[in-house]
Design an enzyme around this catalytic site. Structure first.
Site, PDB file in Angstrom:
ATOM      1  N   TYR A 181      -1.743  -1.017  10.377  1.00  0.00           N
ATOM      2  CA  TYR A 181      -1.803  -1.185   8.924  1.00  0.00           C
ATOM      3  C   TYR A 181      -0.515  -0.750   8.220  1.00  0.00           C
ATOM      4  O   TYR A 181       0.054  -1.508   7.427  1.00  0.00           O
ATOM      5  CB  TYR A 181      -2.982  -0.396   8.368  1.00  0.00           C
ATOM      6  CG  TYR A 181      -3.223  -0.617   6.893  1.00  0.00           C
ATOM      7  CD1 TYR A 181      -3.859  -1.760   6.443  1.00  0.00           C
ATOM      8  CD2 TYR A 181      -2.814   0.324   5.945  1.00  0.00           C
ATOM      9  CE1 TYR A 181      -4.089  -1.971   5.090  1.00  0.00           C
ATOM     10  CE2 TYR A 181      -3.033   0.123   4.599  1.00  0.00           C
ATOM     11  CZ  TYR A 181      -3.672  -1.025   4.176  1.00  0.00           C
ATOM     12  OH  TYR A 181      -3.883  -1.235   2.823  1.00  0.00           O
ATOM     13  N   SER A 238       0.853  -1.190   0.000  1.00  0.00           N
ATOM     14  CA  SER A 238       0.000   0.000   0.000  1.00  0.00           C
ATOM     15  C   SER A 238       0.884   1.232   0.000  1.00  0.00           C
ATOM     16  O   SER A 238       2.025   1.194   0.476  1.00  0.00           O
ATOM     17  CB  SER A 238      -0.886   0.012   1.252  1.00  0.00           C
ATOM     18  OG  SER A 238      -1.519   1.263   1.417  1.00  0.00           O
TER      19      SER A 238
END
Length: 262
Positions: free
Chosen positions: A167, A154
């Site tokens: 995350y 990401s």
């Protein structure tokens, strides 16, 4: 003088009859990649935790003439992962492509996030990917014909953000997993790379597409001037699964509309 032959160019993105496993296949990005691989002629094994969603996707793809099947499995359960790998080999005779899209996020300030929730995010994003790499990688090594392993990172693996102490580190871990496995498996002809998306349309992000204030604020970081659609994800998935990326390993390609550029 260097001359590139027509046949070579024409075959660069050819993945016909390649066997691809897509984890998290019913998520928006996993689904887009599954359709992309299927339409490109690959044999696609769909896997994830929801049998209802997998069955529906499988039926839709079969109706379009795509050679595919599905196996229900939890990516953080080792026995489930081993079963997916074994059943794929049993049905299709091997594995050429592994795309790990399964993962999760639950943003929360560190002072409010229980350890168990943090661990669940790390397990879903890192452990599940590690397990699939371990067992699919063994098959690719033993086959002796190489393979393509594609992990999903990401843009947040490069940048911090409030509420992202689980995350963002998990996705930074995916970047380094790709690099480490590239070093381990290069001699076997196995390429390992990662894709780093930014916000793409999904059930979880639909609110951002509909909220003018939130969308406008986010777009100030996107030179392309729009949010990502699942279709924007397919090209890099095919590139990293095909011969076009044979000299590309250990890297993360950001499909982020330029988010990290500014």
């Amino acid at each position: 003088m260097v001359m590139v032959k027509t046949d070579f160019v024409n075959s660069l993105f050819d993945i016909k009859n390649k066997v691809a496993i897509v984890t998290g296949a019913t998520g928006n990005l996993g689904k887009a990649a599954s359709w992309g691989y299927g339409y490109a002629g690959a044999k696609v094994m769909l896997t994830g935790r929801s049998e209802d969603k997998l069955k529906k996707l499988h039926e839709e793809m079969k109706d379009k003439g795509i050679d595919c099947d599905y196996i229900v499995g939890d990516p953080v359960k080792e026995e489930d992962v081993k079963n997916v790998i074994e059943e794929t080999v049993k049905k299709y005779g091997g594995i050429d492509i592994l795309l790990c899209t399964a993962g999760m996020n639950n943003p929360k300030p560190i002072l409010e996030q229980p350890k168990e929730e943090w661990q669940a995010i790390m397990d879903a994003n890192v452990l599940g990917t590690w397990l699939y790499c371990k067992y699919a990688g063994q098959v690719m090594k033993d086959q002796g014909r190489g393979g393509k392993v594609i992990l999903v990172s990401s843009a947040r693996g490069k940048l911090g953000m409030k509420g992202y102490t689980a995350y963002s580190p998990s996705k930074a871990g995916i970047d380094l997993m790709a690099k480490s496995l590239a070093c381990e498996w290069g001699e076997y002809g196995i390429n390992v790379n990662a894709i780093g998306p930014t916000v793409f349309r999904s059930e979880l992000t639909e609110w951002m597409f509909e909220d003018d204030t939130a969308r406008t604020k986010f777009l100030t970081r996107l030179p392309i001037g729009r949010l990502g659609e699942p279709e924007d994800y397919v090209g890099v998935c095919i590139f990293l699964a095909s011969a076009a990326s044979n000299f590309c390993t250990g890297t993360t390609i950001y499909v982020d509309g330029g988010y990290l550029a500014g």
